[in-house]
Scaffold this motif. Structure first.
Motif, PDB file in Angstrom:
ATOM      1  N   VAL A 267       0.836  -1.086   0.001  1.00 24.38           N
ATOM      2  CA  VAL A 267      -0.038  -0.011   0.026  1.00 24.38           C
ATOM      3  C   VAL A 267       0.956   1.196  -0.185  1.00 24.38           C
ATOM      4  CG1 VAL A 267      -1.809   1.351   1.158  1.00 24.38           C
ATOM      5  CG2 VAL A 267      -1.918  -1.210   1.083  1.00 24.38           C
TER       6      VAL A 267
ATOM      7  N   ASN B 146      10.417   2.118  -0.322  1.00 24.14           N
ATOM      8  CA  ASN B 146       9.428   3.051   0.543  1.00 24.14           C
ATOM      9  C   ASN B 146       9.808   2.814   2.024  1.00 24.14           C
ATOM     10  OD1 ASN B 146       8.112   2.550  -2.111  1.00 24.14           O
ATOM     11  ND2 ASN B 146       6.988   4.224  -1.039  1.00 24.14           N
TER      12      ASN B 146
ATOM     13  N   ARG C 110       2.310   1.749  -3.496  1.00 26.01           N
ATOM     14  CA  ARG C 110       1.122   2.208  -4.502  1.00 26.01           C
ATOM     15  C   ARG C 110       0.649   3.827  -4.169  1.00 26.01           C
ATOM     16  NH1 ARG C 110      -1.426  -2.575  -3.175  1.00 26.01           N
ATOM     17  NH2 ARG C 110      -3.140  -1.369  -1.898  1.00 26.01           N
ATOM     18  N   ARG C 111       0.995   3.979  -2.838  1.00 21.70           N
ATOM     19  CA  ARG C 111       0.612   5.604  -2.493  1.00 21.70           C
ATOM     20  C   ARG C 111       1.684   6.386  -2.517  1.00 21.70           C
ATOM     21  NH1 ARG C 111      -4.873   4.536   1.254  1.00 21.70           N
ATOM     22  NH2 ARG C 111      -5.754   3.164  -0.279  1.00 21.70           N
TER      23      ARG C 111
ATOM     24  N   VAL D 277       4.430   6.592  -0.009  1.00 19.42           N
ATOM     25  CA  VAL D 277       4.441   6.900   1.334  1.00 19.42           C
ATOM     26  C   VAL D 277       5.814   6.232   1.713  1.00 19.42           C
ATOM     27  CG1 VAL D 277       3.541   6.559   3.622  1.00 19.42           C
ATOM     28  CG2 VAL D 277       2.107   6.728   1.826  1.00 19.42           C
TER      29      VAL D 277
END
Length: 196
Positions: free
Chosen positions: A15, A90, A18-19, A21
């Motif tokens: 996640v 990330n 994908r975002r 962060v």
């Protein structure tokens, strides 16, 4: 290692990727080593796998920072983390400890954070050196609840960045005045102190 929990970290990282962060991945938190038993009998040190009552190698947190077997187990733990998630860009950095000076930890009779300063320093030296060999691509940090503690840790060669945990309602030590919730002044002071 618990594969259900590991899958949750797989999901969190996917996640985050994908975002867009970036986050700090913390390896150990003081609450896993604390003595809170009144409301949480299965919390903290009571459930910690390093605790000798659970088959671990040490009887208290002082032993955790000193014992060679405990350190070897921790290195295996870090190796697993790097092998499983070290691919992710990330992960901004690895945090070895969250608040390594927490007073409520189970230090053992006659011990506390103050009596373990040297053990904590040497533990951070050994673990950061080992982690940097495992993964030279990610930054390494740690943290203390009181930012005045252990500037020697920040001077270790493999501590790549410092972190600040300063609770803004406890600023009375800044210039001797109580300056409740003056976050900007507090941060400016901490940055100046850390940059020395």
């Amino acid at each position: 290692y618990n594969q259900r929990t590991s899958w949750k970290m797989d999901y969190i990282i996917s996640v985050a990727e994908r975002r867009g962060v970036f986050f700090r991945l913390c390896f150990s938190h003081w609450e896993d080593f604390d003595k809170e038993t009144e409301d949480f009998p299965d919390w903290g040190w009571n459930r910690n796998p390093y605790h000798s009552a659970n088959g671990g190698p040490v009887a208290n947190v002082t032993g955790f920072f000193k014992d060679t077997t405990a350190k070897e187990y921790y290195k295996r733990y870090m190796r697993y983390i790097v092998a499983r998630w070290g691919y992710s860009k990330n992960i901004l950095c690895y945090e070895l400890w969250n608040e390594a000076d927490a007073p409520r930890m189970v230090w053992g009779t006659g011990h506390n954070y103050e009596s373990n300063r040297q053990n904590i320093l040497e533990w951070h030296r050994e673990m950061s050196d080992y982690l940097k060999k495992l993964d030279p691509h990610h930054l390494i940090t740690t943290s203390f609840s009181d930012n005045r503690n252990q500037p020697s840790v920040w001077q270790l060669p493999n501590m790549d960045l410092t972190t600040i945990h300063r609770y803004p309602h406890f600023n009375q030590w800044i210039d001797g005045d109580f300056k409740q919730f003056e976050v900007e002044e507090c941060l400016a002071y901490l940055i100046r102190e850390r940059a020395k």
